[in-house]
Design an enzyme around this catalytic site. Structure first.
Site, PDB file in Angstrom:
ATOM      1  N   HIS A 121      30.940  59.826  44.387  1.00  0.00           N
ATOM      2  CA  HIS A 121      31.908  59.775  43.135  1.00  0.00           C
ATOM      3  C   HIS A 121      31.379  59.888  42.112  1.00  0.00           C
ATOM      4  CE1 HIS A 121      34.951  57.170  45.972  1.00  0.00           C
ATOM      5  NE2 HIS A 121      34.983  58.286  46.036  1.00  0.00           N
ATOM      6  N   CYS A 129      31.484  67.824  28.274  1.00  0.00           N
ATOM      7  CA  CYS A 129      32.501  67.892  27.548  1.00  0.00           C
ATOM      8  C   CYS A 129      33.692  68.824  28.416  1.00  0.00           C
ATOM      9  CB  CYS A 129      32.149  68.979  26.423  1.00  0.00           C
ATOM     10  SG  CYS A 129      33.637  69.828  25.689  1.00  0.00           S
ATOM     11  N   CYS A 150      33.465  65.726  21.776  1.00  0.00           N
ATOM     12  CA  CYS A 150      32.172  66.405  22.027  1.00  0.00           C
ATOM     13  C   CYS A 150      31.365  66.773  20.600  1.00  0.00           C
ATOM     14  CB  CYS A 150      32.385  67.719  22.732  1.00  0.00           C
ATOM     15  SG  CYS A 150      31.121  68.896  22.907  1.00  0.00           S
ATOM     16  N   CYS A 153      31.635  71.029  20.171  1.00  0.00           N
ATOM     17  CA  CYS A 153      32.991  71.737  19.849  1.00  0.00           C
ATOM     18  C   CYS A 153      34.242  70.870  19.574  1.00  0.00           C
ATOM     19  CB  CYS A 153      33.118  72.659  21.248  1.00  0.00           C
ATOM     20  SG  CYS A 153      33.807  71.722  22.772  1.00  0.00           S
ATOM     21  N   GLY A 190      29.895  46.130  51.040  1.00  0.00           N
ATOM     22  CA  GLY A 190      30.581  45.914  50.078  1.00  0.00           C
ATOM     23  C   GLY A 190      31.551  46.950  49.625  1.00  0.00           C
TER      24      GLY A 190
HETATM   25  P1  OAD Z   1      36.540  48.034  46.305  1.00  0.00           P
HETATM   26  O1  OAD Z   1      37.015  46.971  45.152  1.00  0.00           O
HETATM   27  O2  OAD Z   1      38.010  48.266  46.983  1.00  0.00           O
HETATM   28  O3  OAD Z   1      36.072  46.727  47.359  1.00  0.00           O
HETATM   29  C1  OAD Z   1      34.981  45.952  47.001  1.00  0.00           C
HETATM   30  C2  OAD Z   1      34.635  45.241  48.443  1.00  0.00           C
HETATM   31  O4  OAD Z   1      33.403  44.459  47.966  1.00  0.00           O
HETATM   32  C3  OAD Z   1      35.663  44.266  49.042  1.00  0.00           C
HETATM   33  O5  OAD Z   1      35.652  44.690  50.522  1.00  0.00           O
HETATM   34  C4  OAD Z   1      35.125  43.011  48.692  1.00  0.00           C
HETATM   35  O6  OAD Z   1      35.308  41.992  49.695  1.00  0.00           O
HETATM   36  C5  OAD Z   1      33.559  43.267  48.675  1.00  0.00           C
HETATM   37  N1  OAD Z   1      32.738  42.462  48.023  1.00  0.00           N
HETATM   38  C6  OAD Z   1      32.954  41.439  47.087  1.00  0.00           C
HETATM   39  N2  OAD Z   1      31.812  40.904  46.592  1.00  0.00           N
HETATM   40  C7  OAD Z   1      30.833  41.220  47.362  1.00  0.00           C
HETATM   41  C8  OAD Z   1      29.310  40.822  47.462  1.00  0.00           C
HETATM   42  N3  OAD Z   1      28.900  40.055  46.793  1.00  0.00           N
HETATM   43  N4  OAD Z   1      28.557  41.675  48.424  1.00  0.00           N
HETATM   44  C9  OAD Z   1      29.268  42.380  49.232  1.00  0.00           C
HETATM   45  N5  OAD Z   1      30.653  42.920  49.134  1.00  0.00           N
HETATM   46  C10 OAD Z   1      31.132  42.023  48.272  1.00  0.00           C
HETATM   47  O7  OAD Z   1      35.476  48.898  46.164  1.00  0.00           O
HETATM   48  P2  OAD Z   1      35.325  50.205  46.715  1.00  0.00           P
HETATM   49  O8  OAD Z   1      35.546  49.904  48.331  1.00  0.00           O
HETATM   50  O9  OAD Z   1      33.928  50.508  46.449  1.00  0.00           O
HETATM   51  O10 OAD Z   1      36.933  55.244  43.347  1.00  0.00           O
HETATM   52  O11 OAD Z   1      36.272  51.280  46.226  1.00  0.00           O
HETATM   53  C11 OAD Z   1      36.014  52.279  46.554  1.00  0.00           C
HETATM   54  C12 OAD Z   1      36.604  53.439  45.129  1.00  0.00           C
HETATM   55  O12 OAD Z   1      37.937  52.957  45.082  1.00  0.00           O
HETATM   56  C13 OAD Z   1      35.729  53.209  44.210  1.00  0.00           C
HETATM   57  O13 OAD Z   1      34.681  54.379  44.361  1.00  0.00           O
HETATM   58  C14 OAD Z   1      36.517  53.762  43.149  1.00  0.00           C
HETATM   59  C15 OAD Z   1      37.808  52.976  43.469  1.00  0.00           C
HETATM   60  O14 OAD Z   1      38.938  53.717  42.891  1.00  0.00           O
HETATM   61  C16 OAD Z   1      36.818  56.231  42.312  1.00  0.00           C
HETATM   62  O15 OAD Z   1      36.312  55.706  41.156  1.00  0.00           O
HETATM   63  C17 OAD Z   1      36.978  57.517  42.665  1.00  0.00           C
END
Ligand code: OAD
Length: 252
Positions: A121, A129, A150, A153, A190
């Site tokens: 991501h 910009c 920016c 520009c 995570g």
């Molecule tokens: P989430 O916020 O959806 O999930 C976070 C996960 O981390 C959950 O399953 C928690 O149980 C777990 N968690 C919490 N504390 C933890 C710890 N200490 N150790 C390990 N795990 C833990 O985040 P993502 O799955 O990363 O996209 O989200 C995916 C995408 O959704 C992100 O990259 C972002 C968001 O929209 C964009 O920005 C494009």
């Protein structure tokens, strides 16, 4: 939570695997003080992602998008890698981890010393910009008057992260597919695994015959259907123990 036996099982699987790949998500950086997106206290509790995180908002209402981006930057800029980031860097240095596919935009895997990191991501370390493409470090972008413009520009400024409504960078997508398809073991650390196409990487690995092991304090949609087994604990704590065990096994 988890047992010493599960730590040892994973350490043995890592030592036995010819190719191991990690997929990391926001939970990886919780112990560095960065909040997750979903769940209690998550960023998406405060901001509707389809509005604040959408590329159209950034283009036409940058003042709205930057309210959220400022919040993210203030959490990420001072953050330091935790024991989990360092453990993965150590596994790579030991020749036991091929790559990290990360959904995180905080750059902490790089800071910890990991070399082969696929930023699925993008990242928040640099901004470009949207009109002239001028790129600068995010630390140089003033956050006191948002939205920033920016300096060349006066166009709208966008962090080099992937927004909703944008495609995943082709290189990151291709390399991630290759890594998922060719690994024997995938560590899913995570992530709630609900945002595609990143969430398809464990499915790809499993279909290709790999073991999939999740490290997460909570259950996720992968737990019952994709994972070979799960270790329910915080990433930093668990990974530090696993790498300690790996080193012990290699000595013995
Ligand atoms: P989430 O916020 O959806 O999930 C976070 C996960 O981390 C959950 O399953 C928690 O149980 C777990 N968690 C919490 N504390 C933890 C710890 N200490 N150790 C390990 N795990 C833990 O985040 P993502 O799955 O990363 O996209 O989200 C995916 C995408 O959704 C992100 O990259 C972002 C968001 O929209 C964009 O920005 C494009």
């Amino acid at each position: 939570m988890y047992t010493d036996a599960s730590i040892e099982r994973l350490a043995r699987d890592i030592v036995a695997s010819k190719k191991t790949v990690a997929l990391s998500g926001a939970g990886m950086s919780v112990e560095s003080g960065i909040p997750t997106f979903r769940g209690k206290g998550g960023l998406w509790e405060k901001y509707n992602p389809e509005e604040y995180g959408h590329i159209t908002t950034l283009r036409y209402h940058p003042e709205r998008a930057w309210i959220m981006l400022k919040d993210m930057q203030l959490a990420i800029l001072p953050a330091k890698p935790n024991a989990g980031h360092y453990a993965l860097a150590e596994l790579e240095a030991l020749g036991l981890l091929s790559s990290i596919i990360t959904q995180n935009v905080d750059g902490l895997h790089h800071v910890a010393g990991s070399k082969n990191v696929i930023e699925f991501h993008g990242n928040l370390q640099t901004t470009s910009c949207m009109d002239c493409g001028f790129q600068q470090p995010s630390s140089a972008v003033p956050l006191d008057t948002i939205p920033p413009r920016c300096p060349k520009c006066n166009g709208p400024v966008k962090p080099d992260a992937v927004f909703f409504g944008e495609a995943i960078p082709l290189d990151a997508l291709t390399r991630s597919h290759q890594e998922a398809q060719s690994c024997e073991l995938m560590l899913v650390i995570g992530t709630e695994a609900v945002v595609y196409p990143a969430a398809s990487m464990p499915e790809i690995a499993r279909s290709a015959g790999a073991k999939v092991v999740e490290i997460n304090p909570s259950r996720t949609p992968l737990t019952d259907f994709i994972c070979t087994y799960s270790i329910h604990g915080p990433a930093g704590e668990v990974l530090a123990k696993v790498v300690g065990k790996v080193k012990e096994l290699r000595k013995g």
